[in-house]
Scaffold this active site. Structure first.
Site, PDB file in Angstrom:
ATOM      1  N   LYS A   6       4.058   1.711  10.373  1.00  0.00           N
ATOM      2  CA  LYS A   6       4.233   2.862   9.482  1.00  0.00           C
ATOM      3  C   LYS A   6       3.593   4.116  10.071  1.00  0.00           C
ATOM      4  O   LYS A   6       4.063   5.227   9.845  1.00  0.00           O
ATOM      5  CB  LYS A   6       3.660   2.549   8.100  1.00  0.00           C
ATOM      6  CG  LYS A   6       4.578   1.680   7.260  1.00  0.00           C
ATOM      7  CD  LYS A   6       4.216   1.713   5.790  1.00  0.00           C
ATOM      8  CE  LYS A   6       3.035   0.866   5.465  1.00  0.00           C
ATOM      9  NZ  LYS A   6       2.809   0.726   4.001  1.00  0.00           N
TER      10      LYS A   6
ATOM     11  N   GLU B 183       0.858  -1.174   0.000  1.00  0.00           N
ATOM     12  CA  GLU B 183       0.000   0.000   0.000  1.00  0.00           C
ATOM     13  C   GLU B 183       0.904   1.236   0.000  1.00  0.00           C
ATOM     14  O   GLU B 183       1.770   1.359   0.867  1.00  0.00           O
ATOM     15  CB  GLU B 183      -0.909   0.022   1.231  1.00  0.00           C
ATOM     16  CG  GLU B 183      -1.877   1.188   1.243  1.00  0.00           C
ATOM     17  CD  GLU B 183      -2.787   1.198   2.461  1.00  0.00           C
ATOM     18  OE1 GLU B 183      -3.607   2.123   2.569  1.00  0.00           O
ATOM     19  OE2 GLU B 183      -2.656   0.292   3.322  1.00  0.00           O
TER      20      GLU B 183
ATOM     21  N   ARG C 149       5.389 -12.843   9.551  1.00  0.00           N
ATOM     22  CA  ARG C 149       6.036 -11.583   9.195  1.00  0.00           C
ATOM     23  C   ARG C 149       7.279 -11.380  10.055  1.00  0.00           C
ATOM     24  O   ARG C 149       7.451 -12.025  11.093  1.00  0.00           O
ATOM     25  CB  ARG C 149       5.074 -10.405   9.384  1.00  0.00           C
ATOM     26  CG  ARG C 149       4.690 -10.114  10.816  1.00  0.00           C
ATOM     27  CD  ARG C 149       3.607  -9.044  10.857  1.00  0.00           C
ATOM     28  NE  ARG C 149       3.212  -8.702  12.220  1.00  0.00           N
ATOM     29  CZ  ARG C 149       3.725  -7.688  12.903  1.00  0.00           C
ATOM     30  NH1 ARG C 149       4.647  -6.925  12.343  1.00  0.00           N
ATOM     31  NH2 ARG C 149       3.330  -7.430  14.126  1.00  0.00           N
TER      32      ARG C 149
END
Length: 776
Positions: free
Chosen positions: A284, A36, A274
């Site tokens: 983020k 994204e 992850r």
């Protein structure tokens, strides 16, 4: 297609691919990396990139870079450009660069098809109502009053949503699946929402945008993806992923699969763990806040865990790929030791970085028996890396005036000292041996020069060790930025306020460094300054006439060494000692000292009211510290509390393992230094740098400030030209700020602080920069 035979590279995902190929479910392996564009990629994304592109590479397949650009309120062209740049820098070439927005029209038509078949409906309930009607893990969901209305009404309403006449939040499109499903994701999930926001690619053509759980599987199917690899947090989304593909009947587009026949099996989603890395923030949102607040100099600040920051710091793509291979691909989440990343970086740089000489904190050395300038030769790599010498040599200027590291000399050396001292001999790296004959001091008693003799070979005297050096006249002066971990705790993501977990020593700027001339050309790639660390020229700020070096990483893991030193040594207790009480705490020892010393007790009692109980306890718990604190406060009683703060917090950091009484810091010097900071004459950062120097070398802080021009700049007339120059140098960012990107204020403040050499008053800069930007 043949399956992989390299067992070393095999993991559970590659095993799945092998099985799919063997069973004929797929003839071509196609993956995708779907970021994204709402921020810069970080080290966690590097693992996903290596998995997605690595599997495609290993099986001769394809991997698309596809932006999940379905939320225009958070996306920017800057992020789009940075992502592709990082992917290619990491060593991977996308077969196609695509966007979810490429398929908005097809997604919309497929949504209309769902509505027509009774598989989707427009819900005009509020967000809170939808949440309440979904039920819980123990209670089934309930239908909204809109769910069972005729399909033609929902279709007409959906077209109204697209036409733009409805405000944000007026209604949403939901899939009509199963309100009693045990998987909450299947309880009529949202497919579309209204967002009147400008999109970076489609402009204002759309005011409704698909949700990720709808856009993701459709994009995969249209592109003919065989294996859709996600992280474990999307495991519950897999059932919805399959439903969307099956319910819409979406098929691969011929232009996107390169003329291949469509696979008989639709895309399948697979999940892996992850990357969770110690001392590293992956959020983020929180990283963006660090950028917006000016805590760091931008997304590419070399302390940031972003790929842009790591590239600027000097990490190589080979090191990052090696780290990703080292940690592997797992099914279960775990936290990875950040030491593994640092090991991968050191291991890579050890083989590629030429060895050069540099001195960070110079101490002058005069070779009294040398008059003529000369050159000596040294290999670029040690013998274990370059046994034949094929990787080259360089010449170093050897002159009468040299510099060595200040901490490579001790006037009164401790036992086992392997460096220079009065009367001792050391070897200069790649040059001859020198003996220290005379020590020159300034008026304050600080050592400012060593007068030495260059000894003829062979040397008959005992050689204490080998030190590095640089010519004082022909060396190159530069700025060195000593970067370290940005966060001081193992799990920084757990802190909501990121400023509470920052490492105060994440950046130290050294302006006194001198390096050998060969560094200028070679530092465009990583180099090793021997005995100091790995460095690279800063790609943004460094110029041929003003070299700026970033420390990539230290030669050894200083954090592990510090942790080992700090770890308590637990001795085995004998049967008798097991019944004895544990060792006293520091406070108990200080209390006992005060009971034995009436003067100490009186000072402590007087300080409790004036300084607070904690400061009084720490400052008056032993006679040496108490004497120092008492003398410092007597020199400047008006700033007693400020002095207490510095003595409790900053002085121990400056001293390290040294004792206060054995340091060169005097009470009068500390009082003067704190006075300069409290008066705003110098910034706190400058004060801390001077404190470290005063602790080792002593001196008058007022004289040092004046001699080095360190006085803080706060006047508008002084700051205005600096601010004007920064704005003039960054016209694009000025335009972005004035266009509404207010978060760039921190960038401009940071640039002005940098341009002022750290002397500008931060509050004044913030106010004046904001005014200058608004004036345009």
């Amino acid at each position: 297609m043949a399956v992989m035979t390299d067992a070393r590279a095999k993991d559970f995902l590659r095993t799945i691919v092998d099985e799919d190929l063997a069973a004929g479910r797929h003839q071509h392996i196609a993956t995708r990396f779907p970021p994204e564009p709402n921020g810069y990629l970080h080290i966690g994304h590097a693992k996903a990139i290596c998995v997605d592109f690595g599997i495609a590479r290993d099986y001769g397949g394809t991997c698309n870079l596809r932006y999940d650009d379905t939320n225009p309120t958070k996306e920017e062209v800057e992020y789009v450009e940075s992502i592709e740049r990082d992917v290619r820098w990491l060593g991977f070439t996308p077969d196609r660069v695509l966007y979810a927005s490429d398929y908005f029209e097809e997604m919309y038509r497929l949504a209309e098809g769902l509505i027509a078949r009774g598989l989707a409906y427009v819900d005009e309930s509020t967000d809170d109502e939808i949440k309440a009607l979904r039920g819980s893990l123990t209670e089934p969901g309930r239908p909204s009053r809109w769910r069972d209305q005729p399909a033609d009404l929902h279709l007409a309403r959906f077209r109204e949503m697209r036409a733009g006449g409805l405000p944000d939040g007026a209604c949403v499109l939901r899939a009509k699946i199963d309100l009693t499903a045990s998987n909450m994701k299947m309880r009529d999930p949202l497919l579309y929402r209204i967002r009147h926001a400008h999109h970076h690619r489609t402009g204002d053509a759309w005011c409704i945008y698909p949700m990720y759980d709808y856009a993701h599987p459709l994009s995969d199917a249209l592109e003919g993806i065989s294996h859709s690899i996600c992280t474990l947090e999307f495991e519950n989304n897999r059932e919805l992923y399959d439903w969307v593909i099956a319910a819409t009947g979406v098929a691969p587009r011929a232009d996107l699969i390169g003329g291949r026949a469509p696979a008989a099996t639709p895309p399948r989603q697979y999940e892996f763990a992850r990357l969770v890395l110690e001392y590293t923030m992956m959020s983020k949102r929180k990283l963006l806040k660090l950028v917006q607040d000016g805590v760091v100099a931008g997304w590419d600040d070399p302390r940031m865990p972003t790929l842009a920051g790591m590239r600027r710091r000097g990490f190589t793509p080979e090191a990052i790929r090696g780290f990703c291979d080292l940690v592997g691909v797992a099914k279960n989440n775990s936290t990875v030791d950040v030491g593994k990343l640092e090991y991968a970086v050191r291991d890579d740089l050890n083989a590629r970085a030429p060895r050069l000489l540099g001195v960070l904190r110079p101490l002058a050395v005069t070779l009294t028996n040398v008059d003529a300038a000369s050159l000596v030769s040294g290999p670029l790599f040690p013998e274990d890396i370059d046994p034949t010498g094929a990787r080259g040599r360089r010449e170093l200027p050897l002159d009468r005036a040299l510099v060595i590291e200040a901490d490579d000399f001790a006037e009164a050396p401790p036992a086992g000292w392997k460096r220079l001292a009065p009367g001792r001999v050391v070897r200069l790296r790649h040059a001859g041996c020198v003996r220290c004959d005379e020590v020159i001091k300034d008026a304050a008693g600080a050592v400012i020069e060593l007068r030495c003799t260059l000894l003829p070979e062979p040397v008959t005297e005992k050689v204490a060790g080998v030190i590095h050096w640089v010519s004082a006249s022909r060396g190159v002066r530069c700025e060195v930025r000593l970067y370290d971990r940005l966060f001081a705790v193992q799990k920084p993501d757990a802190a909501e306020d990121v400023t509470t977990v920052l490492n105060p020593k994440s950046l130290e700027i050294v302006t006194t460094a001198i390096v050998e001339p060969a560094v200028v050309a070679r530092a465009k790639a990583p180099i090793q300054l021997e005995r100091i660390g790995y460095f690279i020229a800063d790609e943004v700020d460094s110029r041929p006439d003003a070299l700026v070096l970033n420390r990539v990483i230290t030669l050894r893991d200083s954090w592990a060494a510090a942790a080992a030193e700090a770890a308590p040594v637990v001795a085995k207790k004998s049967a008798r000692s097991a019944t004895r009480p544990d060792k006293k705490s520091g406070r108990e020892y200080r209390d006992e000292a005060r009971r034995r010393d009436e003067v100490l007790a009186a000072r402590h009692a007087a300080a409790v009211d004036a300084l607070g109980a904690d400061a009084a306890d720490l400052l008056h718990g032993d006679r040496a510290t108490s004497d120092f604190a008492d003398a410092a406060i007597a020199a400047a009683p008006a700033q007693a509390k400020a002095l207490a703060r510095w003595l409790v917090n900053e002085v121990p950091r400056a001293l390290g393992d040294d004792e206060l009484a054995a340091s060169a810091l005097t009470p009068a010097a500390l009082a003067a230094l704190v006075g300069l900071c409290e008066a705003g004459t110098i910034t706190a950062a400058v004060g801390k740098e001077l404190l470290a120097e005063l602790a080792t070398q002593g001196g008058d802080p007022v004289a040092l400030v004046d001699a080095r021009g360190l006085r803080q700049v706060a006047a508008t007339d002084d700051l205005a030209p600096i601010i004007a120059a920064v704005l003039a140098a960054n016209p694009a960012k000025v335009a972005e700020y004035r266009g509404g990107k207010a978060g760039l204020l921190g960038f401009f403040v940071g640039q002005v602080m940098k341009a002022s050499g750290g002397k500008a008053n931060p509050a004044s800069v913030n106010q004046l920069v904001a005014a200058a930007l608004s004036a345009g």
